[in-house]
Design a protein around this motif. Structure first.
Motif, mmCIF file in Angstrom:
data_model
loop_
_atom_site.group_PDB
_atom_site.id
_atom_site.type_symbol
_atom_site.label_atom_id
_atom_site.label_comp_id
_atom_site.label_asym_id
_atom_site.label_seq_id
_atom_site.Cartn_x
_atom_site.Cartn_y
_atom_site.Cartn_z
ATOM 1 N N ASN A 268 6.701 8.329 -5.581
ATOM 2 C CA ASN A 268 5.718 8.023 -4.468
ATOM 3 C C ASN A 268 4.898 6.574 -4.834
ATOM 4 O O ASN A 268 4.013 6.182 -4.397
ATOM 5 C CB ASN A 268 4.757 9.181 -3.972
ATOM 6 C CG ASN A 268 4.253 8.857 -2.590
ATOM 7 O OD1 ASN A 268 4.925 8.184 -1.664
ATOM 8 N ND2 ASN A 268 2.874 8.920 -2.363
ATOM 9 N N HIS A 271 4.459 4.227 -2.096
ATOM 10 C CA HIS A 271 4.112 4.839 -0.796
ATOM 11 C C HIS A 271 3.196 3.704 0.224
ATOM 12 O O HIS A 271 3.530 3.942 1.469
ATOM 13 C CB HIS A 271 2.754 5.950 -1.371
ATOM 14 C CG HIS A 271 1.589 5.000 -1.518
ATOM 15 N ND1 HIS A 271 0.581 4.867 -0.853
ATOM 16 C CD2 HIS A 271 1.450 4.660 -2.927
ATOM 17 C CE1 HIS A 271 -0.450 4.252 -1.657
ATOM 18 N NE2 HIS A 271 -0.205 4.146 -2.886
ATOM 19 N N ASN A 274 6.403 2.590 2.442
ATOM 20 C CA ASN A 274 6.751 3.622 3.300
ATOM 21 C C ASN A 274 5.887 3.737 4.484
ATOM 22 O O ASN A 274 6.025 3.878 5.539
ATOM 23 C CB ASN A 274 6.719 4.973 2.536
ATOM 24 C CG ASN A 274 8.055 4.838 1.428
ATOM 25 O OD1 ASN A 274 8.721 4.266 1.724
ATOM 26 N ND2 ASN A 274 7.728 5.426 0.413
ATOM 27 N N GLU A 275 4.573 3.594 4.120
ATOM 28 C CA GLU A 275 3.370 3.980 5.181
ATOM 29 C C GLU A 275 3.381 2.666 6.194
ATOM 30 O O GLU A 275 3.189 2.888 7.428
ATOM 31 C CB GLU A 275 2.110 3.797 4.173
ATOM 32 C CG GLU A 275 1.559 4.971 3.633
ATOM 33 C CD GLU A 275 0.452 4.936 2.673
ATOM 34 O OE1 GLU A 275 -0.161 3.830 2.796
ATOM 35 O OE2 GLU A 275 0.404 5.636 1.953
#
Length: 367
Positions: A268, A271, A274-275
């Motif tokens: 992750n 992250h 991805n967010e």
């Protein structure tokens, strides 16, 4: 920098993907537009506010309907331009309010790239072209202590520029009459802003945008800008191909984690990528009720990827049951004689013209 770690299904070698993507007045005065002589065009007065302070003597007045102001903000290092196109009847009809179109330029570009898309000079709407930085990526950067200095581009645009424009110009200040569009890096910014601020923008168009951060090639393009690896993206994401500008790079080198953090898809670590990924289902779900249009060609090392990204976004919207419009003009032959299907204003100018025509109808239906 060590090689990017690989996932189970696809290898993500940083150097190779990056190379592919790279190829692939005074503070409190009321401003009335300083002019050098009595017969210079008159432009609207602007009052400082929302954290923006105009730079005295820095205004560029090309005509009463085409001018650029320069501002400073604590959200960003340095001075930043905002170019504005007004409808020809703006001054003659002082009781009328207008829709607003925000145009976001590409990586390595400037606000003056907008001149390469003549349809942005509309008699149906005000067009605002804010500086997005050479590699701002329309984001509030994770790192603020790089050679680029303060870099809160999203806060600058949404929290400062939008209310500043609504206060100083006669806009229709609601989402139904406010659109955001952009090319390349700006195509990402437009879709991201529409998702994250669906209360601000009711209409969005991404032109050849890097709109799927799940694709290694798109992440590689962001990394290329951070590391100032000039190449095809830099050469054609500005209006240089139209003779109106020249991409000279992405500014100073910054860490590859500076904007969105680590790009490594392991534990992750990525992250933030991805967010903020516009193609992520959770972000696409935020577009309920937003008028979405996507444009892309499929020629060359860049639009080969933007076509895939656009198709991924369209597919995601279809699964949600959200109406949207994808204009995939392929090799460009169906769009315009100037378009070769590649990543350039020869294609974007006619695509912008098509979108501005679409907006005229869309704004009318939301009146």
């Amino acid at each position: 920098m060590r090689p990017l770690l690989t996932g189970a299904r696809s290898r993500f070698p940083l150097r190779a993907k990056t190379a592919a993507a790279a190829t692939a007045l005074a503070a409190l005065t009321v401003f009335a537009g300083p002019v050098a002589h009595a017969d210079a065009p008159s432009i609207p007065s602007f009052t400082n506010g929302y954290g923006l302070t105009q730079v005295s003597g820095a205004t560029e007045v090309r005509s009463a309907t085409d001018f650029t102001i320069t501002v400073t903000s604590q959200q960003l290092s340095g001075q930043h331009k905002i170019r504005i196109f007004l409808p020809r009847d703006y001054a003659a009809d002082p009781g009328k309010r207008w829709p607003v179109v925000y145009f976001l330029h590409g990586g390595g570009g400037t606000v003056d790239d907008a001149a390469a898309a003549p349809a942005l000079r509309s008699d149906s709407a005000i067009t605002v072209v804010p500086d997005g930085g050479l590699k701002g990526w329309y984001a509030d950067w994770l790192m603020q202590n790089t050679a680029a200095g303060a870099a809160n581009w999203e806060t600058f645009h949404i929290g400062q520029v939008v209310p500043f424009i609504d206060t100083n110009l006669r806009t229709i200040a609601d989402k139904g009459h406010r659109a955001v569009t952009g090319v390349s890096m700006g195509g990402y910014g437009a879709l991201h802003y529409a998702e994250s601020h669906s209360d601000v923008f009711g209409h969005v168009a991404s032109l050849s945008g890097g709109i799927d951060f799940g694709m290694p090639a798109v992440r590689g393009a962001v990394l290329a800008t951070e590391l100032n690896l000039t190449g095809a993206w830099c050469a054609v994401s500005t209006s240089s191909s139209s003779g109106a500008g020249q991409c000279t790079g992405y500014g100073p080198y910054v860490d590859s984690d500076a904007i969105f953090g680590s790009p490594y898809p392991v534990l992750n670590a990525d992250h933030i990528w991805n967010e903020v990924n516009p193609a992520a289902p959770a972000n696409l779900a935020k577009l309920a009720g937003v008028d979405v249009t996507l444009y892309t060609g499929n020629q060359g090392p860049i639009d080969n990827f933007t076509e895939i990204a656009a198709q991924n976004v369209k597919s995601g919207l279809d699964k949600l049951g959200y109406p949207s419009r994808l204009v995939d003009y392929g090799n460009g032959s169906t769009l315009a004689s100037t378009c070769d299907g590649g990543h350039n204003y020869g294609c974007w100018a006619p695509a912008v013209a098509d979108y501005m025509s679409h907006l005229r109808g869309a704004f009318t239906t939301t009146s």
